[in-house]
Design a protein around this motif. Structure first.
Motif, PDB file in Angstrom:
ATOM      1  N   LEU A 237       0.837  -1.201   0.000  1.00 41.70           N
ATOM      2  CA  LEU A 237       0.000   0.000   0.000  1.00 41.70           C
ATOM      3  C   LEU A 237       0.871   1.250   0.000  1.00 41.70           C
ATOM      4  O   LEU A 237       1.752   1.389   0.854  1.00 41.70           O
ATOM      5  N   PRO A 238       0.685   2.174  -0.940  1.00 43.74           N
ATOM      6  CA  PRO A 238       1.432   3.441  -0.896  1.00 43.74           C
ATOM      7  C   PRO A 238       1.193   4.133   0.441  1.00 43.74           C
ATOM      8  O   PRO A 238       0.044   4.295   0.864  1.00 43.74           O
ATOM      9  N   THR A 239       2.285   4.544   1.083  1.00 45.05           N
ATOM     10  CA  THR A 239       2.201   5.004   2.466  1.00 45.05           C
ATOM     11  C   THR A 239       2.819   6.382   2.626  1.00 45.05           C
ATOM     12  O   THR A 239       3.927   6.639   2.138  1.00 45.05           O
ATOM     13  N   ILE A 240       2.088   7.282   3.306  1.00 48.95           N
ATOM     14  CA  ILE A 240       2.603   8.599   3.658  1.00 48.95           C
ATOM     15  C   ILE A 240       2.530   8.736   5.170  1.00 48.95           C
ATOM     16  O   ILE A 240       1.623   8.206   5.812  1.00 48.95           O
ATOM     17  N   ALA A 241       3.521   9.449   5.748  1.00 48.98           N
ATOM     18  CA  ALA A 241       3.608   9.445   7.208  1.00 48.98           C
ATOM     19  C   ALA A 241       4.323  10.679   7.719  1.00 48.98           C
ATOM     20  O   ALA A 241       4.968  11.421   6.958  1.00 48.98           O
ATOM     21  N   SER A 242       4.217  10.892   9.013  1.00 47.87           N
ATOM     22  CA  SER A 242       4.896  11.995   9.693  1.00 47.87           C
ATOM     23  C   SER A 242       6.405  11.900   9.503  1.00 47.87           C
ATOM     24  O   SER A 242       6.980  10.806   9.488  1.00 47.87           O
TER      25      SER A 242
ATOM     26  N   GLU B 136       6.443   3.521  -6.978  1.00 46.73           N
ATOM     27  CA  GLU B 136       7.720   3.552  -6.272  1.00 46.73           C
ATOM     28  C   GLU B 136       7.531   3.170  -4.803  1.00 46.73           C
ATOM     29  O   GLU B 136       8.299   2.369  -4.256  1.00 46.73           O
ATOM     30  N   LEU B 137       6.523   3.755  -4.160  1.00 47.83           N
ATOM     31  CA  LEU B 137       6.275   3.461  -2.752  1.00 47.83           C
ATOM     32  C   LEU B 137       5.865   2.007  -2.553  1.00 47.83           C
ATOM     33  O   LEU B 137       6.281   1.362  -1.576  1.00 47.83           O
TER      34      LEU B 137
ATOM     35  N   THR C  19      -2.715  10.937  -6.873  1.00 50.85           N
ATOM     36  CA  THR C  19      -2.674  11.361  -8.283  1.00 50.85           C
ATOM     37  C   THR C  19      -1.365  11.044  -8.993  1.00 50.85           C
ATOM     38  O   THR C  19      -1.341  10.978 -10.223  1.00 50.85           O
ATOM     39  N   ASP C  20      -0.272  10.873  -8.269  1.00 53.86           N
ATOM     40  CA  ASP C  20       1.031  10.643  -8.895  1.00 53.86           C
ATOM     41  C   ASP C  20       1.265   9.132  -9.001  1.00 53.86           C
ATOM     42  O   ASP C  20       1.693   8.476  -8.045  1.00 53.86           O
ATOM     43  N   GLN C  21       1.025   8.591 -10.172  1.00 55.59           N
ATOM     44  CA  GLN C  21       1.115   7.144 -10.368  1.00 55.59           C
ATOM     45  C   GLN C  21       2.545   6.622 -10.240  1.00 55.59           C
ATOM     46  O   GLN C  21       2.771   5.506  -9.766  1.00 55.59           O
TER      47      GLN C  21
END
Length: 404
Positions: free
Chosen positions: A330-335, A375-376, A368-370
């Motif tokens: 899963l593409p992941t974004i974090a602190s 990559e993630l 939006t950025d495929q």
């Protein structure tokens, strides 16, 4: 050698971070160690789940230590057991040690964020229906600590952590970051006593799942629909949940074409009232979904059904949900926290957790950025393979056996 383990947390019906750590360590120790004998100390009869975890190793023995009170099982009943019949080594996989422990005692400290921001923690008074008993115990605690502590949950964190740092022969902590925090914030800490053993995750369950029919069935079970951002963790101030919801509101205003809702999975905790208020304030009742308790076996499917994982926490000792997310592809974004960079490296895209606009921008970009998404996903799958509960158990056993 006889290794005693405080298994009270591993025995709980509903588990979160520390409880799963205890459970999976015990399960994997039972799988890898056929030499040592283990006494598992419990404050309630063993659950079927814990019995199943150790059933193939006859050297794992349950010791149910009955205690008539709602509080102080560790300080009371487990302390008595240590006076009566001690193991060769005692392992306590959380911050609280019994008052009387074997010389060879090993303790895990997961997080000391409360030393920095006490205001992020709920101060809960002693559990007792008898006012006189609460008053007496609070008086005794204040007397014994020369007025430094009271009988509430936050003061108990401070006292028990300092007590463990001073008296445990060895401290295991779950990240290099937390080790540095312990050395900086605990006056009695000694670097030579502290060893880092990274957490793991359940790599049998958390993996990419291509069964769309089963994913759809699990989502229906909890009244969830795609598309959605996913957050897993306590719903509280410390985890920055209110700011995440504000970021979703900003994303909605700036980019109405983004249709992802926000699914919040975790126990309501200190600051949840603010979470509910912000949902109402921004009219997000249909966009923020809180399904309540989710069975552990269902959670990997919910990860796999998400568009992206968002982890806006203010403090963390390790961050197991990050591992679970990466392991599911899963593409992941974090602190942008040092401890999350230690765990995830370049496999996660980071944002300023104190800036709701930056969180909103990160949420927009990860949808939006495929190229970023791919990559993630690739880096996350690769990074997650460096961690497992089996590896954690092997390294922990090595530290237990080295204790002299």
């Amino acid at each position: 050698m006889i290794i005693g383990i405080d298994a009270s947390r591993a025995n709980r019906q509903r588990k979160t971070g520390t409880e799963w750590y205890s459970f999976y360590l015990i399960k994997n120790l039972a799988a890898i160690d056929k030499e040592n004998t283990y006494w598992l100390y419990l404050n309630a009869p063993a659950t079927p789940e814990l019995i199943e975890a150790v059933k193939d190793n006859p050297k794992f023995i349950f010791k149910y230590l009955n205690w008539p009170f709602n509080s102080f099982w560790t300080l009371g009943r487990l302390s008595l057991e240590m006076l009566i019949r001690r193991p060769d080594v005692l392992f306590v996989p959380a911050h609280t040690l019994p008052l009387f422990s074997p010389r060879r005692t090993v303790n895990t400290i997961h997080d000391v964020a409360f030393f920095r921001e006490k205001n992020l923690y709920f101060s809960q008074k002693l559990k007792s229906t008898k006012f006189g008993l609460r008053t007496l115990i609070n008086f005794l605690v204040k007397l014994m600590t020369l007025g430094k502590y009271q009988a509430d949950s936050v003061d108990y964190l401070f006292w028990s952590t300092n007590f463990a740092v001073r008296w445990a022969q060895k401290i295991i902590t779950v990240s290099e970051f937390t080790k540095r925090e312990i050395l900086q914030l605990c006056p009695k800490a000694q670097e030579q006593k502290i060893t880092v053993v990274h957490n793991g995750y359940n790599n049998e369950s958390y993996r990419p799942i291509n069964d769309e029919e089963k994913i759809a069935a699990i989502l229906k079970k909890y009244s969830l629909t795609k598309p959605y951002f996913l957050y897993v963790g306590r719903l509280e101030k410390k985890k920055n949940t209110p700011t995440l919801i504000e970021a979703l509101a900003l994303l909605r205003d700036a980019h109405p074409e983004i249709k992802e809702k926000l699914v919040l999975i975790g126990n309501a905790s200190f600051g949840f009232d603010e979470v509910k208020y912000i949902i109402e304030e921004f009219d997000l009742n249909n966009d923020v979904l809180i399904p309540g308790w989710v069975d552990e076996e269902d959670l990997p499917y919910i990860y796999n059904g998400a568009s992206a994982f968002v982890f806006p926490t203010k403090h963390e000792g390790f961050g197991i949900p990050i591992l679970e997310s990466m392991a599911c592809g899963l593409p992941t974004i974090a602190s942008d926290l040092p401890v999350l960079r230690e765990v995830a490296g370049e496999a996660v895209s980071y944002f300023d957790q104190n800036d709701k606009n930056d969180i909103a921008r990160a949420m927009f970009r990860v949808i939006t950025d495929q190229d970023l998404r791919q990559e993630l996903k690739t880096k996350g799958l690769e990074k997650s393979r460096q961690f497992s509960w089996r590896k954690c158990a092997q390294e922990t056993l090595r530290e237990l056996e080295k204790t002299t």
